[in-house]
Scaffold this active site. Structure first.
Site, PDB file in Angstrom:
ATOM      1  N   LYS A   1       0.836  -1.211   0.000  1.00 26.88           N
ATOM      2  CA  LYS A   1       0.000   0.000   0.000  1.00 26.88           C
ATOM      3  C   LYS A   1       0.871   1.261   0.000  1.00 26.88           C
ATOM      4  O   LYS A   1       0.540   2.262  -0.655  1.00 26.88           O
ATOM      5  CB  LYS A   1      -0.934  -0.024   1.210  1.00 26.88           C
TER       6      LYS A   1
ATOM      7  N   LYS B   1      -0.469  11.368   5.389  1.00 26.48           N
ATOM      8  CA  LYS B   1      -0.141  10.280   6.320  1.00 26.48           C
ATOM      9  C   LYS B   1       0.487   9.111   5.567  1.00 26.48           C
ATOM     10  O   LYS B   1       1.514   8.558   5.969  1.00 26.48           O
ATOM     11  CB  LYS B   1      -1.431   9.824   7.025  1.00 26.48           C
TER      12      LYS B   1
HETATM   13  P1  NAP Z   1     -12.770   8.511   7.101  1.00 22.96           P
HETATM   14  O1  NAP Z   1     -13.918   8.772   6.204  1.00 22.96           O
HETATM   15  O2  NAP Z   1     -12.156   9.650   7.851  1.00 22.96           O
HETATM   16  O3  NAP Z   1     -13.248   7.375   8.133  1.00 22.96           O
HETATM   17  C1  NAP Z   1     -12.461   6.910   9.197  1.00 22.96           C
HETATM   18  C2  NAP Z   1     -13.399   6.287  10.196  1.00 22.96           C
HETATM   19  O4  NAP Z   1     -12.636   5.712  11.267  1.00 22.96           O
HETATM   20  C3  NAP Z   1     -14.342   7.321  10.827  1.00 22.96           C
HETATM   21  O5  NAP Z   1     -15.631   6.756  10.909  1.00 22.96           O
HETATM   22  C4  NAP Z   1     -13.736   7.539  12.216  1.00 22.96           C
HETATM   23  O6  NAP Z   1     -14.658   7.864  13.186  1.00 22.96           O
HETATM   24  C5  NAP Z   1     -13.155   6.169  12.512  1.00 22.96           C
HETATM   25  N1  NAP Z   1     -12.060   6.283  13.466  1.00 22.96           N
HETATM   26  C6  NAP Z   1     -10.874   6.917  13.276  1.00 22.96           C
HETATM   27  N2  NAP Z   1     -10.123   6.821  14.376  1.00 22.96           N
HETATM   28  C7  NAP Z   1     -10.849   6.113  15.269  1.00 22.96           C
HETATM   29  C8  NAP Z   1     -10.612   5.689  16.598  1.00 22.96           C
HETATM   30  N3  NAP Z   1      -9.450   5.975  17.218  1.00 22.96           N
HETATM   31  N4  NAP Z   1     -11.584   4.980  17.210  1.00 22.96           N
HETATM   32  C9  NAP Z   1     -12.738   4.704  16.601  1.00 22.96           C
HETATM   33  N5  NAP Z   1     -13.029   5.072  15.328  1.00 22.96           N
HETATM   34  C10 NAP Z   1     -12.081   5.771  14.692  1.00 22.96           C
HETATM   35  O7  NAP Z   1     -11.566   7.808   6.344  1.00 22.96           O
HETATM   36  P2  NAP Z   1     -11.621   6.794   5.117  1.00 22.96           P
HETATM   37  O8  NAP Z   1     -11.429   7.573   3.869  1.00 22.96           O
HETATM   38  O9  NAP Z   1     -12.763   5.855   5.270  1.00 22.96           O
HETATM   39  O10 NAP Z   1     -10.229   6.031   5.354  1.00 22.96           O
HETATM   40  C11 NAP Z   1     -10.107   4.964   6.286  1.00 22.96           C
HETATM   41  C12 NAP Z   1      -8.762   4.282   6.041  1.00 22.96           C
HETATM   42  O11 NAP Z   1      -8.741   3.768   4.696  1.00 22.96           O
HETATM   43  C13 NAP Z   1      -7.553   5.219   6.152  1.00 22.96           C
HETATM   44  O12 NAP Z   1      -6.461   4.535   6.703  1.00 22.96           O
HETATM   45  C14 NAP Z   1      -7.291   5.596   4.706  1.00 22.96           C
HETATM   46  O13 NAP Z   1      -5.938   5.976   4.520  1.00 22.96           O
HETATM   47  C15 NAP Z   1      -7.658   4.310   3.997  1.00 22.96           C
HETATM   48  N6  NAP Z   1      -8.086   4.444   2.583  1.00 22.96           N
HETATM   49  C16 NAP Z   1      -8.946   5.432   2.182  1.00 22.96           C
HETATM   50  C17 NAP Z   1      -9.341   5.493   0.840  1.00 22.96           C
HETATM   51  C18 NAP Z   1     -10.283   6.556   0.327  1.00 22.96           C
HETATM   52  O14 NAP Z   1     -10.361   6.733  -0.908  1.00 22.96           O
HETATM   53  N7  NAP Z   1     -11.003   7.264   1.167  1.00 22.96           N
HETATM   54  C19 NAP Z   1      -8.862   4.555  -0.073  1.00 22.96           C
HETATM   55  C20 NAP Z   1      -8.025   3.553   0.371  1.00 22.96           C
HETATM   56  C21 NAP Z   1      -7.644   3.493   1.707  1.00 22.96           C
HETATM   57  P3  NAP Z   1     -15.291   9.342  13.291  1.00 22.96           P
HETATM   58  O15 NAP Z   1     -16.341   9.360  12.203  1.00 22.96           O
HETATM   59  O16 NAP Z   1     -15.822   9.425  14.646  1.00 22.96           O
HETATM   60  O17 NAP Z   1     -14.166  10.303  13.005  1.00 22.96           O
END
Ligand code: NAP
Length: 296
Positions: free
Chosen positions: A175, A243
């Site tokens: 990744k 990040k």
């Molecule tokens: P996001 O929309 O910000 O969602 C992250 C989720 O995790 C939120 O619901 C957040 O809760 C929860 N969370 C974060 N820290 C937490 C904690 N300490 N305890 C409990 N819940 C927690 O992010 P995302 O885009 O889905 O990305 C998630 C992961 O996938 C990341 O590592 C990112 O790098 C990876 N990723 C993202 C994509 C993309 O296109 N978006 C693609 C591939 C990989 P809250 O809602 O309360 O903040």
């Protein structure tokens, strides 16, 4: 639902986690979810998921627990922290971390879990929100082959290109490689559109021309369009891309190699986040690249 299906837990119901979890429900799995904000769990509850009060409670009722949270400290908190997964998981359970985090921290966590009889896979993904909704993600997996085989039917509900890369941490290394390619391609798309405009060619027509040749990329297609539209609704947040490039740079230091392109693109993302645009889609890297040339 078949009685032989494992019980699944899912933590992290954001842009990526929500559609992935919904696809598991659609495939007939019983799902327990945990979210620190109740609103985040609501769409899953509406689809039939059981909402748990803590990661530990969720783990007590699950055989396989997925995490899709933001960063390394977040995975450590939900796995090892107070009321974390380890306080509810049983011997033989599996933790599958789909977040993008540090390979080193992943290896440490996997060793700690293994000492308690709990298996771990790192399974970060690529393909974005649309890929998650459509169940066509690319999934890069690290961990034991037999555990991968056990979880594979679940991965097949989420993705199309599912590769067991190697032992613990290997998925996260893959990744990190993915993210330096994506970030630099995005920066290259922004530079190409900048040059087009500065040199007197319509960037819209230039992009159109490039999409038919060797310069084609999904990033030029999707993110190039976002740049032209000045539409940076996430998508993938800039702060998360920063990040990821930092993870790649830290991994490179440990591995003893230099990544000059990744260093440059990290500086652009750093500038973007520092000026308060961390919640924007990472295609907004164009704003720092174009801004430097006073072209917007
Ligand atoms: P996001 O929309 O910000 O969602 C992250 C989720 O995790 C939120 O619901 C957040 O809760 C929860 N969370 C974060 N820290 C937490 C904690 N300490 N305890 C409990 N819940 C927690 O992010 P995302 O885009 O889905 O990305 C998630 C992961 O996938 C990341 O590592 C990112 O790098 C990876 N990723 C993202 C994509 C993309 O296109 N978006 C693609 C591939 C990989 P809250 O809602 O309360 O903040």
């Amino acid at each position: 639902m078949s009685a032989s299906k494992p019980r699944i837990g899912f933590i992290g119901l954001g842009i990526m986690g929500r559609p992935i979890a919904l696809n598991l429900i659609k495939a007939g799995y019983a799902l327990a979810v945990y979210a620190r904000r109740s609103q985040a769990a609501q769409p899953l509850a509406d689809a039939g998921a059981k909402v748990c009060a803590s990661p530990a409670q969720l783990a007590e009722q699950s055989n396989i627990v997925f995490t899709m949270v933001s960063d390394t400290p977040d995975v450590e908190a939900v796995v090892l922290g107070e009321h974390g997964i380890t306080f509810g998981a049983k011997r033989g359970d599996v933790v599958v971390d789909m977040s993008t985090i540090s390979p080193e921290a992943t290896r440490r966590m996997a060793a700690g879990l293994e000492a308690r009889g709990i298996d771990m896979l790192d399974a970060p993904v690529s393909g974005g929100e649309q890929g998650a909704i459509d169940g066509v993600l690319s999934i890069m997996v690290g961990g034991k082959a037999e555990v991968f085989a056990r979880v594979r039917p679940l991965f097949e509900c989420m993705g199309k290109n599912i590769v067991h890369v190697g032992d613990h941490g290997a998925g996260q290394v893959a990744k990190a490689c993915n993210q330096i390619l994506v970030a630099q391609t995005m920066a290259a798309a922004a530079e190409a559109l900048l040059l087009a405009q500065a040199a007197g060619a319509d960037p819209i027509r230039v992009r159109e021309a490039l999409l038919g040749g060797f310069a084609y990329s999904r990033i030029l297609e999707v993110h190039g369009q976002r740049m032209l539209d000045n539409n940076y609704e996430p998508g993938f947040k800039s702060k998360l891309h920063l990040k990821d490039v930092r993870i790649a740079l830290e991994t490179a230091i440990v591995a003893g190699v230099e990544l000059p392109g990744a260093v440059r693109v990290a500086a652009c993302l750093d500038e973007l986040v520092a000026r308060g645009d961390g919640e924007l889609d990472s295609a907004a890297i164009a704003r720092t690249i174009w801004g430097r040339a006073s072209l917007d």
